[in-house]
Design an enzyme around this catalytic site. Structure first.
Site, PDB file in Angstrom:
ATOM      1  N   GLY A 139      -5.889  -7.260 -33.484  1.00 18.07           N
ATOM      2  CA  GLY A 139      -6.390  -5.986 -32.980  1.00 18.07           C
ATOM      3  C   GLY A 139      -7.896  -5.956 -33.149  1.00 18.07           C
ATOM      4  N   ILE A 166      -0.858  -2.169 -24.395  1.00 21.42           N
ATOM      5  CA  ILE A 166      -1.549  -2.162 -23.109  1.00 21.42           C
ATOM      6  C   ILE A 166      -1.331  -0.843 -22.363  1.00 21.42           C
ATOM      7  CG2 ILE A 166      -1.818  -3.374 -20.904  1.00 21.42           C
ATOM      8  CD1 ILE A 166      -2.775  -4.834 -23.582  1.00 21.42           C
ATOM      9  N   THR A 167      -2.438  -0.108 -22.208  1.00 22.89           N
ATOM     10  CA  THR A 167      -2.417   1.131 -21.430  1.00 22.89           C
ATOM     11  C   THR A 167      -2.083   0.773 -19.984  1.00 22.89           C
ATOM     12  OG1 THR A 167      -4.063   2.128 -22.883  1.00 22.89           O
ATOM     13  CG2 THR A 167      -3.833   3.115 -20.695  1.00 22.89           C
ATOM     14  N   GLU A 371     -10.162   0.983 -28.277  1.00 24.88           N
ATOM     15  CA  GLU A 371     -11.409   0.297 -27.888  1.00 24.88           C
ATOM     16  C   GLU A 371     -12.344   0.064 -29.072  1.00 24.88           C
ATOM     17  OE1 GLU A 371     -13.039   1.182 -24.055  1.00 24.88           O
ATOM     18  OE2 GLU A 371     -11.082   1.717 -23.269  1.00 24.88           O
TER      19      GLU A 371
END
Ligand SMILES: Cc1cc2nc3c(=O)[nH]c(=O)nc-3n(C[C@H](O)[C@H](O)[C@H](O)COP(=O)(O)OP(=O)(O)OC[C@H]3O[C@@H](n4cnc5c(N)ncnc54)[C@H](O)[C@@H]3O)c2cc1C
Length: 391
Positions: A139, A166-167, A371
Site C-alpha cells: 500500500g 481499486i476504485t 492516494e
C-alpha cells in the site's frame, strides 16, 4: 426541518467561461446528483448514468488537451468543479478524480498514436477508468508491488497478479495498471493500459466499507492477461515515476473533494443551527456554537486557498508536489474535523441517518487514507524540506 438551499461558495475563477462551467456543474449537481445521494449511498448503488451525463457534458476530461477531447481547463478550475461534485456526492466527485488519474498515464506519457486511438473515448466517449497501483501486500510501500508483466517472444505482455482497493474495480472500461517488468524496487515497474473486458481480468466482490458505499472498491485479479506492446504507456521501467506524478495531481483532486464534503457539512450545520431552538432561541445564537461554525468556515477557506495555490503553481508549469501533499494533508484533516463538528452541531439528530452529517463524517475518513495516507503526505513534505538531494 425545512430544506434550505446552501449558500453557493463565492469562488475565485479566472474567466467568464469558468464561471459558466461552475454554474453548469452546480445545476447538474443540484438536479441530478444531490437529491438521490443519501438513498443511493445507503443502497450502495453506483450512479453510472451520472457519469454518462458528465461525459456527454464534457466534464470527464476537463484538465486535458482539447486535441483529444479534453476540456483544456486549468487545474484551478477543474478542482473547483470536483469540489462542487463532491459536495453533492463524494462517490461522483472522487469518481471523476480517479477517472482523471487513470487517464493521466496515457495523456502525459502515451505516444501520439496511442493518444489518438484511445484518449477521445476516455475523455469524452463515456468510458470510465480505474487506477491500479495498490496490492494486498503493498500500500504505502507501493514500489514493492508484485504484479508481474512478462514479455513474450511475439512482443505481447502477459500480466499476472492481484491489485487491491481499486476504485471502479469491476465496472471500469479501462485500467491503468502498474506491473513489474524488471528489477525489484521503483525502477522495475512499467505502466499498461488494460481494457476492462480483457480475457483473464476479473474483479472480486467489492469491499464492505464504512462510507463511500456507492463507489465500488474491489480487488482486480489479472490471470495471464495478454496485452500488446502498443498498450505499454511510457518506457519500460518508467511506470513508478508515472504513477507518482499522476498522484501529485490526483492528490489535489482528493483535497478538492475533501473541501467539497466539508463545505456540505458546514452548510448543513449552519441551516440546522438557524432552525433548531433550545432555551427559547435558535442554537445559532449561542456563542459556543457560533465560534464552532466560524472555525469550521475558516478551516474550509484555508484549505481551499491551499489547494488553489498548488493548482496555480501546476498551471504555471512550476513544481507543485510539496504543495499538493500539503493540500491533501490539510484539506482531508479539515474535512474530518469539520464533519465531526457538524455532527456535534446537530446533536442527537447528527448521529442519525435522517441527516447527511453522519454520512459526511464517514466519507471524510477515507480521504485521509486514499492516494497516500496522511502519514505518507508528511513524509513527502518533509523530504522536500530536506532539499533536492534527499528526495
Ligand atoms: C476506498 C478506497 C479506495 C482506494 N482506491 C484505490 C485505487 O483506485 N487505486 C489504488 O491503487 N489504490 C487505492 N486505494 C488504496 C490506498 O491508496 C491505500 O489504502 C493507501 O495507500 C494505504 O495503503 P494500505 O491500506 O496498504 O495501508 P498501509 O500501507 O499498510 O499502512 C497502514 C498504516 O501504516 C502507516 N504507515 C505505513 N508506512 C508508514 C511510514 N513509513 N511511516 C509512517 N506511517 C506509515 C499508514 O499511514 C497507515 O496508517 C484505495 C483505498 C481505499 C480505502
Amino acid at each position: 426541518m425545512p430544506d434550505r438551499a446552501p449558500q453557493p461558495v463565492d469562488r475565485q475563477l479566472p474567466t467568464d467561461e469558468a464561471r459558466d462551467l461552475i454554474s453548469l456543474v452546480r445545476d447538474i449537481a443540484q438536479r441530478e446528483i444531490a437529491p438521490s445521494a443519501a438513498e443511493e449511498e445507503d443502497a450502495g448503488r453506483f450512479p453510472r448514468e451520472v457519469f454518462t451525463l458528465l461525459s456527454d457534458s464534457g466534464l470527464l476530461g476537463l484538465p486535458y488537451d482539447a486535441e483529444f477531447g479534453g476540456g483544456e481547463q486549468p487545474y484551478e478550475v477543474y478542482l473547483q468543479v470536483l469540489e462542487e461534485l463532491a459536495a453533492a456526492r463524494l462517490t461522483v466527485g472522487l469518481g471523476v478524480s480517479v477517472h482523471t488519474l487513470a487517464s493521466y498515464a496515457l495523456a502525459a506519457h502515451g505516444t501520439k498514436e496511442q493518444q489518438a486511438e484511445h484518449l477521445p473515448a476516455m475523455l469524452g466517449g463515456g468510458l470510465l477508468g480505474a487506477y491500479c497501483l495498490s496490492e494486498p501486500a503493498s500500500g504505502s510501500d507501493a514500489a514493492s508491488l508484485r504484479t508481474k508483466a512478462v514479455r513474450e517472444s511475439g512482443g505481447d505482455w502477459v500480466i499476472t497478479g492481484t491489485k487491491a482497493w481499486i476504485t471502479h474495480g469491476g465496472i471500469a472500461d479501462f485500467y491503468t495498471v502498474m506491473a513489474r517488468t524488471g528489477e525489484d524496487g521503483p525502477r522495475g515497474i512499467t505502466a499498461f493500459l488494460v481494457p476492462g473486458d480483457a480475457e483473464g481480468l476479473s474483479a472480486a466482490v467489492p469491499e464492505k466499507k464504512m462510507g463511500l458505499k456507492g463507489s465500488p472498491t474491489a480487488q482486480i485479479h489479472l490471470d495471464g492477461v495478454r496485452i500488446p506492446d502498443a498498450r505499454r504507456l511510457g518506457d519500460e521501467g518508467q511506470g513508478f515515476a508515472i504513477a507518482l506524478s499522476a498522484l501529485d495531481s490526483g492528490r489535489l483532486g482528493i483535497a478538492a473533494c475533501a473541501i467539497g464534503v466539508a463545505q456540505a457539512a458546514l452548510d448543513e450545520a449552519v441551516s440546522y443551527a438557524a432552525e433548531r431552538r433550545q432555551f427559547g432561541k435558535p442554537i445559532a445564537d449561542f456563542q459556543g456554537l457560533r465560534f464552532m461554525l466560524a472555525d469550521m468556515a475558516t478551516q474550509i477557506e484555508a484549505g481551499r486557498a491551499l489547494y488553489l495555490t498548488a493548482a496555480r503553481l501546476r498551471d504555471a508549469g512550476r513544481p507543485f508536489a510539496k504543495q499538493a501533499a500539503m493540500a491533501k494533508l490539510h484539506c482531508t484533516d479539515t474535512a474530518m474535523r469539520v464533519t465531526t463538528d457538524a455532527v456535534q452541531v446537530l446533536g442527537g439528530y447528527g448521529y442519525t441517518a435522517d441527516f447527511p452529517a453522519e454520512r459526511y463524517m464517514r466519507e471524510a475518513k477515507v480521504l485521509q487514507i486514499v492516494e497516500g495516507t496522511n502519514q505518507i503526505q508528511r513524509m513527502v513534505i518533509a523530504r522536500h524540506l530536506a532539499g533536492p538531494e534527499e528526495r
